[in-house]
Design a protein around this motif. Structure first.
Motif, short mmCIF file in Angstrom:
data_model
loop_
_atom_site.label_atom_id
_atom_site.label_comp_id
_atom_site.label_asym_id
_atom_site.label_seq_id
_atom_site.Cartn_x
_atom_site.Cartn_y
_atom_site.Cartn_z
N ARG A 38 6.46 9.51 -4.51
CA ARG A 38 6.41 7.97 -4.19
C ARG A 38 5.91 7.26 -5.11
O ARG A 38 4.85 7.42 -5.92
CB ARG A 38 5.41 8.23 -3.03
CG ARG A 38 5.30 6.75 -2.23
CD ARG A 38 4.40 7.15 -0.98
NE ARG A 38 3.22 5.98 -1.10
CZ ARG A 38 2.84 5.73 0.22
NH1 ARG A 38 3.09 6.21 1.36
NH2 ARG A 38 2.09 4.63 0.20
N ILE A 40 4.13 3.22 -5.64
CA ILE A 40 3.80 2.22 -4.70
C ILE A 40 3.68 1.06 -5.91
O ILE A 40 2.92 1.31 -6.99
CB ILE A 40 2.25 2.83 -4.37
CG1 ILE A 40 2.60 3.90 -3.48
CG2 ILE A 40 1.73 1.67 -3.52
CD1 ILE A 40 1.32 4.70 -3.00
N ASN A 41 3.81 -0.21 -5.42
CA ASN A 41 3.51 -1.47 -6.03
C ASN A 41 1.96 -1.82 -5.71
O ASN A 41 1.65 -2.22 -4.58
CB ASN A 41 4.05 -2.52 -5.31
CG ASN A 41 3.85 -3.73 -6.13
OD1 ASN A 41 3.06 -4.11 -6.85
ND2 ASN A 41 4.98 -4.73 -6.15
N LEU A 68 10.26 -4.10 -4.77
CA LEU A 68 8.90 -3.65 -4.04
C LEU A 68 7.75 -4.75 -4.00
O LEU A 68 7.39 -5.29 -5.04
CB LEU A 68 7.99 -2.21 -4.44
CG LEU A 68 8.93 -1.20 -4.53
CD1 LEU A 68 8.02 0.01 -5.37
CD2 LEU A 68 9.27 -0.81 -3.25
N ASP A 73 6.56 0.85 -1.10
CA ASP A 73 6.76 1.97 -1.96
C ASP A 73 8.23 2.22 -2.03
O ASP A 73 9.12 1.88 -0.76
CB ASP A 73 5.71 2.88 -1.34
CG ASP A 73 6.32 3.47 -0.11
OD1 ASP A 73 6.86 4.61 -0.04
OD2 ASP A 73 5.66 2.92 0.82
N GLY A 75 10.17 6.10 -1.94
CA GLY A 75 10.03 7.89 -2.18
C GLY A 75 11.04 8.42 -1.99
O GLY A 75 12.15 7.86 -1.50
N SER A 121 2.17 10.99 -6.26
CA SER A 121 2.27 9.70 -5.94
C SER A 121 1.83 8.90 -7.48
O SER A 121 0.88 9.27 -8.03
CB SER A 121 1.37 9.28 -4.76
OG SER A 121 1.58 9.73 -3.74
N LEU A 123 0.99 4.96 -8.58
CA LEU A 123 0.50 3.49 -8.19
C LEU A 123 0.71 2.64 -9.51
O LEU A 123 -0.03 3.07 -10.47
CB LEU A 123 -1.07 3.48 -7.72
CG LEU A 123 -1.71 2.28 -7.43
CD1 LEU A 123 -0.78 1.98 -5.90
CD2 LEU A 123 -3.19 2.39 -7.01
N GLU A 135 -3.55 10.33 -2.92
CA GLU A 135 -3.63 8.82 -2.56
C GLU A 135 -4.93 8.28 -2.09
O GLU A 135 -5.24 7.36 -1.58
CB GLU A 135 -2.45 8.57 -1.52
CG GLU A 135 -0.95 8.56 -1.98
CD GLU A 135 -0.08 8.21 -1.21
OE1 GLU A 135 -0.34 7.58 -0.32
OE2 GLU A 135 1.28 8.52 -1.43
#
Length: 145
Positions: A38, A40-41, A68, A73, A75, A121, A123, A135
Motif C-alpha cells: 500500500r 499512502i499520500n 491520490l 491510498d 494498494g 506500507s 507513506l 502502519e
C-alpha cells in the motif's frame, strides 16, 4: 519402551517441530506468499495537487495507478513464489514537479521486513518515503532526491 517405538516418537516429534517452524518463523520462504502493498499520500500541506502514482511489475505487467488526495491510498497484493522471489513492483510517484521511481515491493528485500502480517506500507511525505509493516511505526527509507 522398545527402541523402534522410541525412534518413531522422536522422529514424529522432529517432524512436528519442523512443520511448526516452517509455518511460524519464515512462512514466505516455505510456501507461496501474498503481501499487502500500500502507498499512502501522507502530505500534510497537499493543497489541491494530488500525488500521482503508477505501478508495474515484470511478472504482473501494468497494475495501474491513480491520483491520490491527502490520506488516499493505492494498494495491491504481491505474490512471491515458493523461493520468496519473482515479485518485483516498481512505482513512479509525481507531485508538484518532483518525480521519483522506487521499488515498492521486492520479494527478496521485503519478505522479512513486511512482518508476520505481510503488510508492506509506504507513506509518501514532503521530505521522503517512509516504510512500515504495521502502519503505526514509520521509518524513513529514502528522500525524494
Amino acid at each position: 519402551m522398545k527402541p523402534l517405538a522410541g525412534f518413531l516418537l522422536v522422529s514424529s516429534s522432529l517432524s512436528l517441530c519442523c512443520l511448526l517452524l516452517s509455518k511460524f518463523l519464515e512462512p514466505e520462504y516455505f510456501s507461496s506468499a501474498e503481501f499487502d502493498v500500500r502507498v499512502i499520500n501522507g502530505f500534510r500541506t497537499n493543497s489541491s495537487l494530488p500525488l500521482v502514482i503508477w505501478c508495474s511489475s515484470d511478472d504482473h505487467g501494468d497494475i495501474g495507478g491513480r491520483a491520490l488526495q491527502e490520506g488516499d491510498d493505492f494498494g495491491w497484493v504481491a505474490r512471491a513464489n515458493f523461493w520468496g522471489a519473482a515479485a518485483h513492483f516498481l512505482c513512479t510517484v509525481k507531485w508538484d514537479g518532483m518525480r521519483k521511481r522506487f521499488d515498492a515491493f521486492v520479494a527478496g528485500r521485503d519478505g522479512r521486513r513486511c512482518g508476520p502480517l505481510r503488510k508492506c506500507s509506504w507513506l509518501v511525505r514532503e521530505d521522503g518515503f517512509y516504510f512500515s509493516s504495521d502502519e503505526v511505526s514509520w521509518k524513513k527509507d529514502f528522500s525524494w532526491f
